[in-house]
Scaffold this motif. Sequence first.
Motif, PDB file in Angstrom:
ATOM      1  N   ASN A  58       0.818  -1.216   0.000  1.00 23.15           N
ATOM      2  CA  ASN A  58       0.000   0.000   0.000  1.00 23.15           C
ATOM      3  C   ASN A  58       0.850   1.264   0.000  1.00 23.15           C
ATOM      4  OD1 ASN A  58      -3.177  -0.368   0.376  1.00 23.15           O
ATOM      5  ND2 ASN A  58      -2.136  -2.132   1.288  1.00 23.15           N
ATOM      6  N   GLU A  59       2.017   1.221   0.626  1.00 18.60           N
ATOM      7  CA  GLU A  59       2.924   2.360   0.536  1.00 18.60           C
ATOM      8  C   GLU A  59       3.391   2.564  -0.907  1.00 18.60           C
ATOM      9  OE1 GLU A  59       6.006   1.466   3.280  1.00 18.60           O
ATOM     10  OE2 GLU A  59       4.959   2.302   5.025  1.00 18.60           O
ATOM     11  N   ALA A  60       3.689   1.441  -1.584  1.00 25.05           N
ATOM     12  CA  ALA A  60       4.105   1.541  -2.983  1.00 25.05           C
ATOM     13  C   ALA A  60       2.967   2.058  -3.862  1.00 25.05           C
ATOM     14  CB  ALA A  60       4.592   0.183  -3.480  1.00 25.05           C
ATOM     15  N   ARG A  61       1.741   1.587  -3.591  1.00 20.20           N
ATOM     16  CA  ARG A  61       0.591   2.083  -4.350  1.00 20.20           C
ATOM     17  C   ARG A  61       0.425   3.590  -4.152  1.00 20.20           C
ATOM     18  NH1 ARG A  61      -2.894  -2.820  -2.029  1.00 20.20           N
ATOM     19  NH2 ARG A  61      -2.683  -4.336  -3.729  1.00 20.20           N
ATOM     20  N   SER A  62       0.533   4.044  -2.910  1.00 20.27           N
ATOM     21  CA  SER A  62       0.387   5.473  -2.631  1.00 20.27           C
ATOM     22  C   SER A  62       1.472   6.276  -3.338  1.00 20.27           C
ATOM     23  CB  SER A  62       0.448   5.717  -1.119  1.00 20.27           C
ATOM     24  OG  SER A  62      -0.598   5.033  -0.456  1.00 20.27           O
ATOM     25  N   ALA A  63       2.715   5.764  -3.309  1.00 20.55           N
ATOM     26  CA  ALA A  63       3.806   6.460  -3.978  1.00 20.55           C
ATOM     27  C   ALA A  63       3.567   6.538  -5.482  1.00 20.55           C
ATOM     28  CB  ALA A  63       5.131   5.758  -3.677  1.00 20.55           C
ATOM     29  N   ALA A  64       3.026   5.459  -6.059  1.00 18.47           N
ATOM     30  CA  ALA A  64       2.750   5.463  -7.493  1.00 18.47           C
ATOM     31  C   ALA A  64       1.675   6.482  -7.851  1.00 18.47           C
ATOM     32  CB  ALA A  64       2.327   4.061  -7.944  1.00 18.47           C
ATOM     33  N   VAL A  65       0.610   6.561  -7.027  1.00 19.59           N
ATOM     34  CA  VAL A  65      -0.450   7.544  -7.290  1.00 19.59           C
ATOM     35  C   VAL A  65       0.080   8.960  -7.132  1.00 19.59           C
ATOM     36  CG1 VAL A  65      -2.671   8.407  -6.480  1.00 19.59           C
ATOM     37  CG2 VAL A  65      -2.295   5.948  -6.680  1.00 19.59           C
ATOM     38  N   LEU A  85      -7.625   9.713  -9.205  1.00 21.84           N
ATOM     39  CA  LEU A  85      -6.403   9.365  -8.490  1.00 21.84           C
ATOM     40  C   LEU A  85      -6.489   9.745  -7.015  1.00 21.84           C
ATOM     41  CD1 LEU A  85      -3.723  10.426 -11.136  1.00 21.84           C
ATOM     42  CD2 LEU A  85      -4.285   8.102 -10.435  1.00 21.84           C
ATOM     43  N   LEU A  86      -7.076  10.888  -6.728  1.00 23.61           N
ATOM     44  CA  LEU A  86      -7.200  11.316  -5.335  1.00 23.61           C
ATOM     45  C   LEU A  86      -8.109  10.369  -4.557  1.00 23.61           C
ATOM     46  CD1 LEU A  86      -7.435  15.192  -5.752  1.00 23.61           C
ATOM     47  CD2 LEU A  86      -5.547  13.890  -4.718  1.00 23.61           C
ATOM     48  N   ALA A  87      -9.187   9.890  -5.203  1.00 22.88           N
ATOM     49  CA  ALA A  87     -10.073   8.935  -4.530  1.00 22.88           C
ATOM     50  C   ALA A  87      -9.335   7.634  -4.238  1.00 22.88           C
ATOM     51  CB  ALA A  87     -11.304   8.669  -5.407  1.00 22.88           C
ATOM     52  N   ARG A  88      -8.526   7.203  -5.190  1.00 23.77           N
ATOM     53  CA  ARG A  88      -7.743   5.981  -4.980  1.00 23.77           C
ATOM     54  C   ARG A  88      -6.709   6.189  -3.871  1.00 23.77           C
ATOM     55  NH1 ARG A  88      -4.961   3.659 -10.232  1.00 23.77           N
ATOM     56  NH2 ARG A  88      -7.153   3.809 -10.884  1.00 23.77           N
ATOM     57  N   LEU A  89      -6.057   7.358  -3.862  1.00 23.08           N
ATOM     58  CA  LEU A  89      -5.063   7.634  -2.840  1.00 23.08           C
ATOM     59  C   LEU A  89      -5.703   7.669  -1.455  1.00 23.08           C
ATOM     60  CD1 LEU A  89      -2.122   8.365  -2.191  1.00 23.08           C
ATOM     61  CD2 LEU A  89      -2.710  10.768  -2.593  1.00 23.08           C
ATOM     62  N   ALA A 118       3.100   9.934  -7.687  1.00 20.97           N
ATOM     63  CA  ALA A 118       3.894  10.215  -8.889  1.00 20.97           C
ATOM     64  C   ALA A 118       2.987  10.565 -10.064  1.00 20.97           C
ATOM     65  CB  ALA A 118       4.758   9.004  -9.224  1.00 20.97           C
ATOM     66  N   ALA A 119       1.841   9.887 -10.157  1.00 18.83           N
ATOM     67  CA  ALA A 119       0.898  10.193 -11.229  1.00 18.83           C
ATOM     68  C   ALA A 119       0.315  11.596 -11.069  1.00 18.83           C
ATOM     69  CB  ALA A 119      -0.221   9.157 -11.242  1.00 18.83           C
ATOM     70  N   LEU A 120       0.008  11.985  -9.840  1.00 16.60           N
ATOM     71  CA  LEU A 120      -0.509  13.339  -9.604  1.00 16.60           C
ATOM     72  C   LEU A 120       0.540  14.398  -9.963  1.00 16.60           C
ATOM     73  CD1 LEU A 120      -2.338  12.700  -6.202  1.00 16.60           C
ATOM     74  CD2 LEU A 120      -3.418  13.236  -8.391  1.00 16.60           C
ATOM     75  N   ALA A 121       1.803  14.121  -9.634  1.00 12.63           N
ATOM     76  CA  ALA A 121       2.861  15.062 -10.001  1.00 12.63           C
ATOM     77  C   ALA A 121       2.992  15.176 -11.514  1.00 12.63           C
ATOM     78  CB  ALA A 121       4.185  14.623  -9.373  1.00 12.63           C
ATOM     79  N   GLN A 178     -10.297  19.996 -18.166  1.00 10.98           N
ATOM     80  CA  GLN A 178     -11.388  19.131 -17.714  1.00 10.98           C
ATOM     81  C   GLN A 178     -10.938  17.670 -17.623  1.00 10.98           C
ATOM     82  OE1 GLN A 178     -14.960  19.443 -20.023  1.00 10.98           O
ATOM     83  NE2 GLN A 178     -16.061  17.884 -18.833  1.00 10.98           N
ATOM     84  N   ALA A 179     -10.237  17.189 -18.661  1.00 12.65           N
ATOM     85  CA  ALA A 179      -9.755  15.814 -18.634  1.00 12.65           C
ATOM     86  C   ALA A 179      -8.753  15.607 -17.496  1.00 12.65           C
ATOM     87  CB  ALA A 179      -9.107  15.455 -19.969  1.00 12.65           C
ATOM     88  N   ILE A 180      -7.908  16.598 -17.272  1.00 12.69           N
ATOM     89  CA  ILE A 180      -6.914  16.490 -16.205  1.00 12.69           C
ATOM     90  C   ILE A 180      -7.589  16.472 -14.839  1.00 12.69           C
ATOM     91  CG2 ILE A 180      -5.025  17.713 -15.070  1.00 12.69           C
ATOM     92  CD1 ILE A 180      -4.143  18.643 -17.865  1.00 12.69           C
ATOM     93  N   ASP A 181      -8.608  17.323 -14.657  1.00 16.19           N
ATOM     94  CA  ASP A 181      -9.316  17.357 -13.375  1.00 16.19           C
ATOM     95  C   ASP A 181     -10.041  16.035 -13.114  1.00 16.19           C
ATOM     96  OD1 ASP A 181      -8.421  19.900 -12.899  1.00 16.19           O
ATOM     97  OD2 ASP A 181     -10.254  20.882 -13.632  1.00 16.19           O
ATOM     98  N   THR A 182     -10.618  15.459 -14.160  1.00 17.32           N
ATOM     99  CA  THR A 182     -11.304  14.170 -13.985  1.00 17.32           C
ATOM    100  C   THR A 182     -10.329  13.089 -13.553  1.00 17.32           C
ATOM    101  OG1 THR A 182     -12.937  14.753 -15.675  1.00 17.32           O
ATOM    102  CG2 THR A 182     -12.688  12.417 -15.131  1.00 17.32           C
ATOM    103  N   THR A 183      -9.191  13.021 -14.242  1.00 10.42           N
ATOM    104  CA  THR A 183      -8.177  12.022 -13.876  1.00 10.42           C
ATOM    105  C   THR A 183      -7.638  12.268 -12.478  1.00 10.42           C
ATOM    106  OG1 THR A 183      -7.536  11.855 -16.201  1.00 10.42           O
ATOM    107  CG2 THR A 183      -5.995  10.975 -14.578  1.00 10.42           C
ATOM    108  N   ARG A 184      -7.432  13.553 -12.125  1.00 11.86           N
ATOM    109  CA  ARG A 184      -6.932  13.876 -10.793  1.00 11.86           C
ATOM    110  C   ARG A 184      -7.930  13.444  -9.720  1.00 11.86           C
ATOM    111  NH1 ARG A 184      -5.700  18.760 -11.530  1.00 11.86           N
ATOM    112  NH2 ARG A 184      -3.413  18.643 -11.585  1.00 11.86           N
ATOM    113  N   GLY A 185      -9.206  13.639  -9.970  1.00  6.49           N
ATOM    114  CA  GLY A 185     -10.212  13.222  -8.994  1.00  6.49           C
ATOM    115  C   GLY A 185     -10.206  11.718  -8.776  1.00  6.49           C
TER     116      GLY A 185
END
Length: 559
Positions: free
Chosen positions: A444-451, A479-483, A453-456, A470-477
């Motif tokens: 789970n630490e690795a998963r969080s680090a990967a997410v 990823l944030l839910a997953r994080l 990195a994706a947000l960055a 709009q597409a970026i905000d959707t993807t960010r949302g």
Amino acid sequence: MTPQITLLFVLAAVAVIVLVRWIASRTGLPAAALLPLLGIAYALLPGPNVSLDPGIVLTVVLPPLLYSAALDSSLLGIRRNLRIVVSLSVVLVLLTALLVGIGFHLFVAGATLAAGIAIGAAIAPPDPVAALAVGRRVNLPPKLVTIIQGEGLLNDATALTILKVAVAAAVGGGFSFPSAVGQFMLAAVGGVAVGAVVAWGVRLARPLTADPLLANAVSLATPFVAYLLGEELHVSGVLAVVIAGLIVGHHTPRLASGASRLQTSAVWRLVDFLLEGFVFLLIGQQLPTVVQGLRQYDTSTVVVAVAVSVGVVLLLRPAWLVLTQLLPRSLHTRLGGTSDEDDTDETSGAGQAARADPLARRLSGREVVALSWSGTRGVISLAAIFTLPLTTDRGAPFPDRDLLLFCTFVVVLVTLVGQGLTFAPLVRSLGLRANESDQARIRNEARSAAVEAALARLDEVAADEPGHAQAIDTTRGQLLARLARYRVRLDLLQSTESTEMPTSPEYEAALRIRRAALDAQREELLRWRDAGRLPDAGLRVLERELDHEELLLPSRRRR
């Protein structure tokens, strides 16, 4: 046999393998121990039997099994445990062959040293399939799994090279120690080089195999290419297969597409399941062949030969493991195992590294006991001993060939069935279990680090492409839910003191709800198909999308 009879045999074998796998899943008994017993039962019945062809086993069966095991192994883990892996797969194999040879020469009437070393080489390499199958079911610690895997990958090359030298001496070719050492080194170094070249070729072919089917075809062909190339160059084809598999498996996450990895992994699981099942059935069916040649030997000779073979195999392994752990630190780091860093001062960087990496430490007493009982022998031993020639260069029968076949069969049966059936209870009684909570925390630490990195990366994309907010905000949302889910899970894992996987009612409920939603989507798609509103081709595409989404849901043991 006619093609129809052959097909009937194959189908019957598949049925038995499936049935035994089902029984094993219900009872906890290892299939690798049950299948040889069924093979023996069939061999005692009247009717045709299947004989073991060592050429087919060594050329057709062994390469894919070794390659698949190498793909599933950890190159970094084996490197961290390289000393103990080498001590078991090279030094212990050499000692086993030598001690069995000396035992035959001293205690078995008429036996030659060369013939004794030949059987010693055949029965020296453990086949880790049974031990690993049981170990994973009882959640054996990763360190032990890595050592068993590494030993099983490398010991076959050592044993087969020793066997060639011993057979050459036994049939009249003479024995030269410098020549034997040179041949061994040439086979080992050449095998490593061939394996590295084949892995490099696979890596170069990656751009040409973007199609998962093409990538899978290349993967299935790779072990045979490595083996045949190694044997053609008179080096260790077995070692070439192992090295190619380790290198390819290490680089696959970086070079292969997700679709290719999913398909290749599924195909190799099926190949392993069927080949291992056929192999263990085949072991049991060799009983009539190995027994029929014993009439020429006295009972006392057979008993002594079996006692020497089984005794050395069962006693030398724990003795070697204990010895290598009791050696002084300077010798231990050269011969015995991994690192002695966990005995250093706690404030040192080395000590912290050893504690951070559970693979980088010495073996405990319980781990030594478990490894001592994991040395099950298998089809490689039988295939190797069946390669013994019938006659020597002078036309005389190969010395004690039938006795060597029988002793090898007994060793395989005793270790595969005896140790295979008792390994799980032994591991449980020792209390050796992987720390599930710690493993889940790392994932789970690795998963969080990967997410993160994706947000960055999304921030970089937003700066470079401001028109796609709009597409970026959707993807960010998303990823944030997953994080957020990962962090909730991490809080639960870090707050527990148990080594067992902690449970959370909210987390379990979320998984049930997501699976229920997937089931509802599948049912609706089927109603559309049955009503004629969705063609079957479209159904398969949409089902595949749902299947991949379901794969993202963690299993009970992998959270």
